[in-house]
Scaffold this motif. Structure first.
Motif, PDB file in Angstrom:
ATOM      1  N   PHE A  42       0.842  -1.195   0.000  1.00 52.15           N
ATOM      2  CA  PHE A  42       0.000   0.000   0.000  1.00 52.15           C
ATOM      3  C   PHE A  42       0.882   1.251   0.000  1.00 52.15           C
ATOM      4  N   ARG A  43       0.427   2.276  -0.701  1.00 50.65           N
ATOM      5  CA  ARG A  43       1.127   3.571  -0.752  1.00 50.65           C
ATOM      6  C   ARG A  43       0.325   4.591   0.052  1.00 50.65           C
ATOM      7  N   ASP A  44       1.026   5.365   0.884  1.00 57.57           N
ATOM      8  CA  ASP A  44       0.377   6.404   1.688  1.00 57.57           C
ATOM      9  C   ASP A  44      -0.121   7.512   0.769  1.00 57.57           C
ATOM     10  N   ALA A  45      -1.410   7.815   0.858  1.00 61.22           N
ATOM     11  CA  ALA A  45      -1.990   8.845  -0.018  1.00 61.22           C
ATOM     12  C   ALA A  45      -1.505  10.235   0.342  1.00 61.22           C
ATOM     13  N   ALA A  46      -1.118  10.438   1.610  1.00 67.14           N
ATOM     14  CA  ALA A  46      -0.738  11.779   2.058  1.00 67.14           C
ATOM     15  C   ALA A  46       0.771  12.007   2.103  1.00 67.14           C
ATOM     16  N   VAL A  47       1.557  10.940   2.258  1.00 64.56           N
ATOM     17  CA  VAL A  47       3.012  11.082   2.398  1.00 64.56           C
ATOM     18  C   VAL A  47       3.692  10.406   1.202  1.00 64.56           C
ATOM     19  N   PRO A  48       4.224  11.166   0.251  1.00 68.09           N
ATOM     20  CA  PRO A  48       4.924  10.571  -0.898  1.00 68.09           C
ATOM     21  C   PRO A  48       6.128   9.735  -0.426  1.00 68.09           C
ATOM     22  N   GLY A  49       6.256   8.567  -1.003  1.00 68.38           N
ATOM     23  CA  GLY A  49       7.396   7.719  -0.678  1.00 68.38           C
ATOM     24  C   GLY A  49       7.197   6.815   0.530  1.00 68.38           C
ATOM     25  N   ARG A  50       6.033   6.861   1.154  1.00 65.52           N
ATOM     26  CA  ARG A  50       5.777   5.978   2.303  1.00 65.52           C
ATOM     27  C   ARG A  50       4.931   4.787   1.842  1.00 65.52           C
ATOM     28  N   TYR A  51       5.483   3.578   2.019  1.00 65.50           N
ATOM     29  CA  TYR A  51       4.824   2.347   1.571  1.00 65.50           C
ATOM     30  C   TYR A  51       4.711   1.386   2.760  1.00 65.50           C
ATOM     31  N   ILE A  52       3.612   0.637   2.795  1.00 68.00           N
ATOM     32  CA  ILE A  52       3.406  -0.401   3.806  1.00 68.00           C
ATOM     33  C   ILE A  52       3.278  -1.747   3.088  1.00 68.00           C
ATOM     34  N   GLU A  53       4.239  -2.636   3.341  1.00 69.85           N
ATOM     35  CA  GLU A  53       4.160  -4.022   2.848  1.00 69.85           C
ATOM     36  C   GLU A  53       3.509  -4.858   3.942  1.00 69.85           C
ATOM     37  N   HIS A  54       2.573  -5.708   3.565  1.00 73.08           N
ATOM     38  CA  HIS A  54       1.988  -6.607   4.558  1.00 73.08           C
ATOM     39  C   HIS A  54       1.891  -8.016   3.975  1.00 73.08           C
ATOM     40  N   PHE A  55       2.058  -8.999   4.837  1.00 66.82           N
ATOM     41  CA  PHE A  55       1.886 -10.399   4.429  1.00 66.82           C
ATOM     42  C   PHE A  55       1.413 -11.189   5.632  1.00 66.82           C
ATOM     43  N   VAL A  56       0.781 -12.314   5.370  1.00 65.90           N
ATOM     44  CA  VAL A  56       0.149 -13.112   6.418  1.00 65.90           C
ATOM     45  C   VAL A  56       0.751 -14.508   6.432  1.00 65.90           C
ATOM     46  N   ASP A  57       1.174 -14.951   7.627  1.00 60.85           N
ATOM     47  CA  ASP A  57       1.661 -16.309   7.825  1.00 60.85           C
ATOM     48  C   ASP A  57       0.593 -17.153   8.487  1.00 60.85           C
ATOM     49  N   GLU A  58       0.659 -18.465   8.255  1.00 63.88           N
ATOM     50  CA  GLU A  58      -0.368 -19.368   8.774  1.00 63.88           C
ATOM     51  C   GLU A  58      -0.374 -19.415  10.298  1.00 63.88           C
ATOM     52  N   SER A  59       0.795 -19.349  10.928  1.00 66.92           N
ATOM     53  CA  SER A  59       0.894 -19.426  12.384  1.00 66.92           C
ATOM     54  C   SER A  59       2.202 -18.788  12.832  1.00 66.92           C
TER      55      SER A  59
END
Length: 540
Positions: free
Chosen positions: A479-496
């Motif tokens: 995801f890219r921050d709509a208000a702060v240029p250059g700020r990205y959030i990577e997310h991923f999900v593990d089973e446990s």
């Protein structure tokens, strides 16, 4: 990290590693002897079963189904056996596979000796024997890279092909001699004796166990991760497609060979044995030259030329006027077979890290054996509708057509991922006390990058997506921050939670290099912020 494959010109300048070099390793030498014995049992069983079937029925499809019954278990049970080989002790598991084959051989021997055999029962017992092959192949494939240096792996795999084809010569010769002098029951008895001897040899091997503080993988989860790794590996996609097509067409020759032998002038059990032995001899001879061939041309070229020569050999055999011509063509077919099969196997091994190797190779073997079983049944049915010659010609034409249609799927790319294990300390925040099986776990990573580098950053993140999913993540997003240029959030999900911790034990040189490439884009004062969240059930 990714390193370029050597170009043919660069490789040819170096002195090729001797084809026999892996045999200097004592454990490999011992297990290679076990593999020879195991494959001799397989070939003796297949020869005895195929020839016995010709005495029970005259149907071409039933004769060809002997090969299907032998190979189909690998397709059906390949992934479960690969998962067990990755999560259980490989030495003990390998030993159990040999005991299984011994028990099935004893039962078959008793049924044949007392005259209780018929065509359906023979197929059922052949299928049961194939279960032993389904169990042992992934574990042996995973063990080999443990026993030899990485630069000796192609030679070790070629020697496995030599073992297969040496046993292809010895097995049919011994089986043919026993069938002619004593009867088929004694072939199955000898299989039982050799399988017990192989299990004793494996028992004497003292394998060093890799100790982990984490609980073992669960069976179903291990299969899911194995499938997901292969699904996200582009290189494995190409290998699986090419191996499936190659064995789909090449099994026409093996599946119909008993009928080819019977159709030759003076043909019989002796002619069948000679043809199989000639194919094995051609494969062994070619294996000795494979190091030089690999130094001169790419693995893709070896697969292509192997396919062409295999198709040409089938055409010659389909019109061969006598045993001598057919035997010569079988020598070429054997050389073509090992050139293509070895190149595909090496490519699969190099595309897999050790932690998922048995599962990945079991999927490879499923593609190989599934297409073999389908090919034997398909070309047997074509022979039933027409004749053996027409079926072999159709398979040859199909091989060339498939080669043209899949020429853009390369098994050897310009860059090779370095999948050697790498030491990586668990990061802060992962040493907390939690139920290992609690989850799912959501992980977020916050990056601050220079907006001007966004295109390059997104390319690396796309590669990271494939790599994260390859390691078994349930989902991934950026995801890219709509208000702060250059700020990205990577997310991923593990089973446990335990699956999340397991990733740090499975790190490879490529994983670490990719991690450094991601972090290199980060321009914040502190490292990228990593946060971990455990799923919280909410009552409705």
């Amino acid at each position: 990290m990714a390193v370029p494959d050597p170009a043919p010109s660069e490789s040819s300048a170096a002195v090729p590693v001797s084809a026999w070099a892996p045999l200097r390793e004592p454990v490999f030498r011992m297990l290679w002897g076990v593999w020879v014995a195991a494959n001799a049992c397989m070939w003796m069983n297949d020869v005895a079963a195929a020839w016995l079937m010709t005495s029970l029925t005259s149907s071409p499809v039933m004769v060809a189904l002997v090969q299907s019954a032998s190979t189909l278990p690998v397709f059906l049970l390949g992934l479960p056996s690969g998962a067990m080989a990755d999560i259980l002790d490989r030495r003990q598991y390998f030993m159990v596979t040999q005991v299984w084959v011994a028990v099935v051989s004893l039962i078959t021997c008793a049924v044949v000796a007392f005259g209780g055999i018929n065509a359906p029962l023979l197929l059922a017992l052949t299928f049961a024997n194939g279960i032993g092959l389904a169990m042992r192949w992934p574990v042996f494939a995973a063990i080999v890279p443990e026993l030899v240096p990485r630069d000796h792996l192609p030679q070790a795999l070629a020697l496995n092909g030599v073992a297969m084809n040496f046993s292809r010569i010895i097995g049919p010769i011994v089986a043919g001699a026993i069938i002619a002098s004593a009867g088929s029951a004694y072939v199955f008895a000898l299989n039982a004796v050799l399988s017990v001897a192989a299990s004793v040899a494996i028992w004497r091997w003292r394998r060093e166990q890799k100790v982990s503080a984490l609980p073992g993988e669960r069976f179903v989860g291990a299969m899911r991760v194995g499938l997901q790794y292969v699904r996200q590996s582009r290189r494995m996609h190409a290998v699986l497609l090419r191996v499936a097509l190659f064995f789909l067409q090449s099994m026409a020759l093996i599946g119909l060979l008993p009928l080819v032998a019977k159709g030759l002038h003076g043909g019989g059990a002796g002619a069948f044995t000679v043809l199989l032995a000639c194919m094995g001899a051609g494969a062994i001879a070619a294996a000795m030259y494979l190091p030089r061939l690999r130094a001169a041309i790419t693995r893709d070229a070896l697969v292509n030329w192997g396919t062409v020569l295999q198709a040409a050999s089938m055409l010659v055999i389909s019109i061969a006027p006598n045993l001598a011509v057919a035997a010569g063509a079988m020598v070429v077919a054997g050389a073509a077979w090992i050139s293509a099969a070895n190149s595909l196997t090496v490519s699969a091994q190099l595309a897999l890290p050790d932690w998922v190797r048995a599962r990945g190779m079991s999927i490879y073997q499923m593609a190989l054996m599934g297409s073999s079983a389908l090919g034997a049944a398909l070309w047997g049915q074509v022979a039933t509708w027409t004749d053996v010659r027409t079926s072999l010609v159709a398979a040859s034409v199909g091989a060339l057509a498939g080669l043209l249609l899949t020429r853009r799927f390369q098994v050897e790319t310009g860059m090779t991922e370095d999948l050697t294990p790498a030491r990586f300390e668990r990061p802060a925040g992962t040493d907390i006390e939690l139920d290992p099986h609690e989850g799912p776990v959501l992980i977020t990573v916050e990056y601050l990058i220079d907006p001007a580098t966004a295109p390059q950053f997104l390319e690396v993140m796309q590669e990271s997506r494939r790599n994260r999913l390859r390691h078994g993540m349930l989902s991934w997003g950026l995801f890219r921050d709509a208000a702060v240029p250059g700020r990205y959030i990577e997310h991923f999900v593990d089973e446990s939670w335990v699956e999340h911790l397991r990733h740090f034990e499975r790190m490879t040189a490529f994983d670490l290099a990719l991690r450094e490439r991601r972090i290199a884009f980060h321009v914040g004062e502190h490292p990228p912020l990593v946060q971990r969240y455990i799923a919280q059930p909410v009552d409705r």
